[in-house]
Design an enzyme around this catalytic site. Sequence first.
Site, short mmCIF file in Angstrom:
data_model
loop_
_atom_site.label_atom_id
_atom_site.label_comp_id
_atom_site.label_asym_id
_atom_site.label_seq_id
_atom_site.Cartn_x
_atom_site.Cartn_y
_atom_site.Cartn_z
N GLY A 202 0.83 -1.20 0.00
CA GLY A 202 0.00 0.00 0.00
C GLY A 202 0.86 1.24 0.00
N PRO A 203 0.25 2.41 -0.09
CG PRO A 203 -1.30 4.00 -0.77
CD PRO A 203 -1.20 2.63 -0.21
N GLY A 207 0.29 2.33 7.51
CA GLY A 207 0.33 1.52 8.71
C GLY A 207 0.76 0.08 8.52
CB THR A 209 6.00 -0.63 9.78
OG1 THR A 209 6.60 -0.53 8.49
CG2 THR A 209 7.04 -1.07 10.79
CD GLU A 425 -5.09 30.64 -5.01
OE1 GLU A 425 -5.88 29.68 -5.02
OE2 GLU A 425 -3.91 30.54 -5.38
#
Length: 667
Positions: A202-203, A207, A209, A425
């Site tokens: 996954g990216p 989580g 690890t 903007e």
Amino acid sequence: MDFKKLLRGPLVYILLAVIVVSVGFSLLSGNGFREVSTSEGLEMLSDNEVESATVIDADQRVDLVLTQDGDEGNQVQFHYATARGEEVINAINDSQLNTFDDEVSTGNWFTSILGFVIPFAIIGLIFWFLLSSMQGGGNRVMQFGKSKAKLVSKESPKVTFDDVAGADEAIEELEEIKDFLKEPAKFQAVGARIPKGVLLYGPPGTGKTLLARAVAGEANVPFYSISGSDFVEMFVGVGASRVRDLFKEAKENSPAIIFVDEIDAVGRHRGSGSGGGHDEREQTLNQLLVEMDGFDVKTNVILIAATNRPDILDPALLRPGRFDRQIGVDAPDMLGRKKILEVHGKGKPLAAGVDLEVLARKTPGFTGADLASVLNEAALLTARSNAQLIDNRALDEAVDRVMSGPQRRTRVMRDQEKLITAYHEGGHALVATAMNNTDPVTKITILPRGRALGYTMVMPVEDRYSVSRNELLDQLAYAMGGRVAEEIVFHDPTTGASNDIEKATSTARKMVTEFGMSANIGSVKLGSGNSEMFLGRDMGSQRDYSERLSEQVDAEVRELIENAHDEAWNVLNENRDILDALALELLEKETLDQTQLAAIFADVKKLTPRPQWLSSDRRPVSDRPPIPMPEKAPIDLGATDGAIDSEPAPKPTRVTRPRRAPDIAPA
């Protein structure tokens, strides 16, 4: 120079060894005789001051014992050259000596052995210290093949599944792995085979690890943790030896779990290295493949690996029997983000008005690491301001910091630059609001943050997993809104839209070459996904289509960008009074939230819905009737000093490229 580091290095020990050897040689070679010159020695012989003389032929040295003791003793010696040997002998013969000896020396056997052994000892000592410095200490010398895996002990702080949120499916799969290790008989009774490996992909920051640490905390079995890069060293064969040693140790303590973080460092596709491959890395991978699925089928060892690049792993590593489970760990959804915020919010003093569900809605696409950083930044901001509770203001600022970086308060902008930024903007926000398929605009600011002079925040109200063609066209339109606003108002665009143009071009090219959203090109994937790894990420892709089709792709991409430019142009001219009001409000307040924007955009005129798009519709886009461009009445803004042109700028004239007629007419 770091003298402390130098003193800890091998150079000091090498110098000490050389000094000790030199002193040893001097002690061994010293015999109590004082050295004098040759002329002085011959003069002593001629003056009859010598009682006895000994000639050592091997060293071409003469040892003399004087008749009278001097201040430094009565033993002296001198050396002579071969050419003067006869003169020395004649001087000795002519002197009145009581004793005269000749010594034919064969050398000291102990000194000879030292002279032979010591050089090799010094070389070995240097090599020993060099190896110990590379291996992190003398206790690691000559242990390259030993595994570097860390065994998670029972005394270390435990992370359990209760500490992991937002990855319910992954937790469910890993809990089954834990049950396999605890009660293998239950599964073997029904003929189930314990999986050999689990791949978490996954990216970054999702989580992976943390999930592995949770497995270590939940399972009461030995847990070995190692990084993929720890296998490969500069010495050939070390990686394969470490793999063997790691699995040997795990099998001796089975049931056990081995966790390899960033396995792509060693598990990359074989044959992808420069020159046909990297032998050391491939040997390590081959050994890993053998250990995962060898002849021993009774070992109760499970390998858990994590990577964010599963596409580059070797196919032999991914097949069933090695990594039986491949678990995707993606960015959490809204409910998952709320649970993650609750986990990281424990122990933090949140104000009464803080709603973590609202914060979860404001952070779509955030990973677990991003959300943890948001709460940590909010806590730091609260402590910096000497407050006691984390409020919504701190959380909003923390979200902006994680997304765009810290605010650059020291950057002073000229009034003209502020005005241009406000219209830029405002153009983004107004076009996004006027589109029919965009998400609501939640925030606009003209305060510099990170590398941006300002930004417009368009946030979805719910999680999405696919995007329609009209939504992508809307994204192109409001990406061009800032540039178009500068053209309409100032007639002189700036470099501030460079990133908008880059993103719009990238999206348009993907629509044509990957998403099949061009009627003229068709639903064809253009560009090979196979890349040469050693050429790098950007140079590895290959173009597998002709030059003629490449020109068509460029024309289609340009057409999409120009159509988005036209839509933004029409929207801004249609709502010019709202654009001016928005710019003035931004100049006054610098930041506008969703509530303030809703009042300003209450009367926005929406864009006319686009015609229905059919993939079989092969008509050139230029044959369709153009969208009318209404004129805008002049508006007096007062304090602009002529910097703003109230009349719409003339539409730039474009040269329309002729489109190739289709080879087959539509039915």
